[in-house]
Design a protein around this motif. Structure first.
Motif, short mmCIF file in Angstrom:
data_model
loop_
_atom_site.label_atom_id
_atom_site.label_comp_id
_atom_site.label_asym_id
_atom_site.label_seq_id
_atom_site.Cartn_x
_atom_site.Cartn_y
_atom_site.Cartn_z
N HIS A 215 4.62 -73.54 18.14
CA HIS A 215 4.62 -74.82 17.42
C HIS A 215 3.25 -75.47 17.51
O HIS A 215 2.61 -75.46 18.57
CB HIS A 215 5.67 -75.76 18.02
CG HIS A 215 5.76 -77.08 17.31
ND1 HIS A 215 6.33 -77.24 16.08
CD2 HIS A 215 5.31 -78.32 17.67
CE1 HIS A 215 6.26 -78.50 15.71
NE2 HIS A 215 5.64 -79.17 16.65
N LEU A 216 2.80 -76.03 16.38
CA LEU A 216 1.58 -76.83 16.33
C LEU A 216 1.95 -78.26 16.00
O LEU A 216 2.74 -78.51 15.09
CB LEU A 216 0.62 -76.30 15.26
CG LEU A 216 0.11 -74.87 15.41
CD1 LEU A 216 -0.69 -74.47 14.18
CD2 LEU A 216 -0.73 -74.72 16.67
N ASP A 217 1.41 -79.20 16.76
CA ASP A 217 1.66 -80.60 16.45
C ASP A 217 0.92 -81.02 15.19
O ASP A 217 1.44 -81.79 14.38
CB ASP A 217 1.22 -81.48 17.63
CG ASP A 217 2.01 -81.16 18.89
OD1 ASP A 217 3.12 -81.72 19.02
OD2 ASP A 217 1.53 -80.36 19.70
N ALA B 267 -2.03 -79.49 12.09
CA ALA B 267 -2.90 -78.48 11.50
C ALA B 267 -3.73 -79.15 10.43
O ALA B 267 -3.30 -80.13 9.81
CB ALA B 267 -2.08 -77.33 10.92
N LEU C 68 1.97 -69.48 9.50
CA LEU C 68 3.30 -70.04 9.27
C LEU C 68 4.40 -69.04 9.60
O LEU C 68 5.54 -69.43 9.85
CB LEU C 68 3.42 -70.51 7.82
CG LEU C 68 2.58 -71.75 7.47
CD1 LEU C 68 2.67 -72.05 5.99
CD2 LEU C 68 3.03 -72.96 8.28
N THR D 170 5.86 -73.31 13.64
CA THR D 170 6.18 -74.48 12.82
C THR D 170 5.10 -75.53 13.07
O THR D 170 4.40 -75.50 14.08
CB THR D 170 7.56 -75.05 13.17
OG1 THR D 170 7.61 -75.32 14.59
CG2 THR D 170 8.66 -74.07 12.80
N ILE D 171 4.96 -76.46 12.12
CA ILE D 171 3.91 -77.48 12.20
C ILE D 171 4.52 -78.84 11.93
O ILE D 171 5.28 -79.01 10.97
CB ILE D 171 2.80 -77.19 11.16
CG1 ILE D 171 2.14 -75.82 11.44
CG2 ILE D 171 1.75 -78.29 11.17
CD1 ILE D 171 1.16 -75.38 10.36
N ASP D 172 4.19 -79.82 12.76
CA ASP D 172 4.66 -81.19 12.54
C ASP D 172 3.93 -81.87 11.39
O ASP D 172 4.53 -82.36 10.44
CB ASP D 172 4.51 -82.02 13.82
CG ASP D 172 5.71 -81.91 14.74
OD1 ASP D 172 6.75 -81.35 14.31
OD2 ASP D 172 5.61 -82.35 15.90
N ARG D 173 2.58 -81.92 11.48
CA ARG D 173 1.78 -82.62 10.46
C ARG D 173 0.66 -81.71 9.98
O ARG D 173 -0.06 -81.13 10.79
CB ARG D 173 1.19 -83.91 11.04
CG ARG D 173 2.20 -85.02 11.27
CD ARG D 173 1.50 -86.25 11.81
NE ARG D 173 1.05 -86.06 13.18
CZ ARG D 173 0.10 -86.78 13.78
NH1 ARG D 173 -0.54 -87.73 13.11
NH2 ARG D 173 -0.23 -86.55 15.03
N PHE D 174 0.51 -81.64 8.67
CA PHE D 174 -0.51 -80.79 8.05
C PHE D 174 -1.43 -81.68 7.22
O PHE D 174 -0.99 -82.30 6.24
CB PHE D 174 0.15 -79.73 7.17
CG PHE D 174 -0.79 -78.68 6.64
CD1 PHE D 174 -0.86 -77.43 7.25
CD2 PHE D 174 -1.60 -78.93 5.55
CE1 PHE D 174 -1.71 -76.46 6.77
CE2 PHE D 174 -2.46 -77.97 5.05
CZ PHE D 174 -2.52 -76.73 5.67
N ARG E 250 8.69 -74.91 7.12
CA ARG E 250 7.89 -74.62 8.31
C ARG E 250 6.93 -75.77 8.64
O ARG E 250 6.47 -75.89 9.77
CB ARG E 250 7.09 -73.33 8.13
CG ARG E 250 7.94 -72.10 7.87
CD ARG E 250 8.77 -71.71 9.07
NE ARG E 250 7.97 -71.02 10.08
CZ ARG E 250 8.46 -70.61 11.26
NH1 ARG E 250 9.71 -70.88 11.59
NH2 ARG E 250 7.68 -69.97 12.12
N ILE E 251 6.60 -76.57 7.64
CA ILE E 251 5.76 -77.74 7.84
C ILE E 251 6.62 -78.98 7.65
O ILE E 251 7.21 -79.18 6.59
CB ILE E 251 4.57 -77.75 6.86
CG1 ILE E 251 3.69 -76.51 7.07
CG2 ILE E 251 3.74 -79.03 7.04
CD1 ILE E 251 2.58 -76.35 6.05
#
Length: 252
Positions: A67-69, A71, A88, A92-96, A142-143
């Motif tokens: 997981h990325l907080d 990107a 991806l 998963t990514i919180d904020r892109f 995923r985002i």
């Protein structure tokens, strides 16, 4: 502790920043995602078996990062955005953060269709946009949230209690122009002249980042050209990721 990984993805940029407490990851940020090929497309051939190059997604798997907080995509050249799909696949990514989002249900751009009659640079610009769009379309959910960077001012983010990031932009008019050109492409327009002009301007609007952590400052230069740096007043930093892979016109 702040851990910085400048990932050896071959041609391109991919940087992983993690705040760690012992072996536990408290926060993770990725800036750019590398190329979609470990072998340079302008020098094709087999990858040397001694090579330590690795796709960004595989690097994350090796570290056990799922997981990325946050990107961030600095710009849409293939050597910075091409690896997004593999990333991806892995996390998963919180904020892109991005300067452009393709429209919902965006059609395929088909940059190499013979009817396009486009010069090589125009086709390349469309291909980069298509790679970005396909990565998003093939990984729904995923985002969690997209953050559109308008390019009109510096964005300051307090990422954790100890880690702050400024997102620095180029000339605001460039980001408006980017949207016009990309929206036109998705609407079926194929203006080779405008696409080539934009392909030559893309690095100039590359986002830059300045990180602040316990009195240390880290500058990530994206692909910004030298004149971008000369038009702003910045204090010295402790770590510099040189812009545009240390090309001749990236610094002065």
């Amino acid at each position: 502790m702040l851990a910085l990984d400048f990932i050896n993805i071959g041609n391109g940029d991919c940087i992983l920043i993690r705040e760690m407490e012992g072996t536990r990851q408290k926060f993770a940020l990725m800036v750019d995602f590398g190329h979609d090929c470990l072998v340079r497309d302008d020098h094709p051939g087999e990858l040397d078996p001694r090579s330590q190059r690795i796709y960004a997604g595989d690097f994350l798997r090796e570290l056990g990062v799922t997981h990325l907080d946050v990107a961030l995509a600095t710009h849409f050249h293939r050597d910075h955005i091409g690896g997004l799909g593999r990333v991806l696949d892995a996390v998963t990514i919180d904020r892109f953060y991005t300067t452009y989002l393709p429209p919902e249900n965006a059609p395929e751009l088909d940059p190499f269709h013979p009817d396009n009659n486009l010069p090589k640079a125009a086709r390349s610009a469309l291909l980069c946009l298509q790679i970005f769009t396909e990565a998003l379309q093939s990984h729904p959910g995923r985002i969690k949230q997209f953050e559109l960077v308008p390019g009109t001012e510096t964005i300051s983010l307090q990422l954790t209690p100890d880690l702050k990031m400024d997102i620095l932009c180029g000339e605001p008019a460039l980001y408006r122009r980017q949207k016009e050109i990309y929206d036109a492409a998705f609407n079926g327009e194929r203006n080779g002249y405008e696409l080539v002009r934009w392909a030559k301007s893309m690095n100039v609007c590359s986002l830059r980042q300045r990180l602040y952590y316990h009195g240390k400052e880290i500058v990530l230069g994206g692909d910004a050209y030298a004149h971008v740096w000369e038009t702003v007043n910045l204090t010295p930093c402790d770590i510099l990721k040189v812009p545009h892979h240390a090309s001749f016109d990236s610094t002065s």
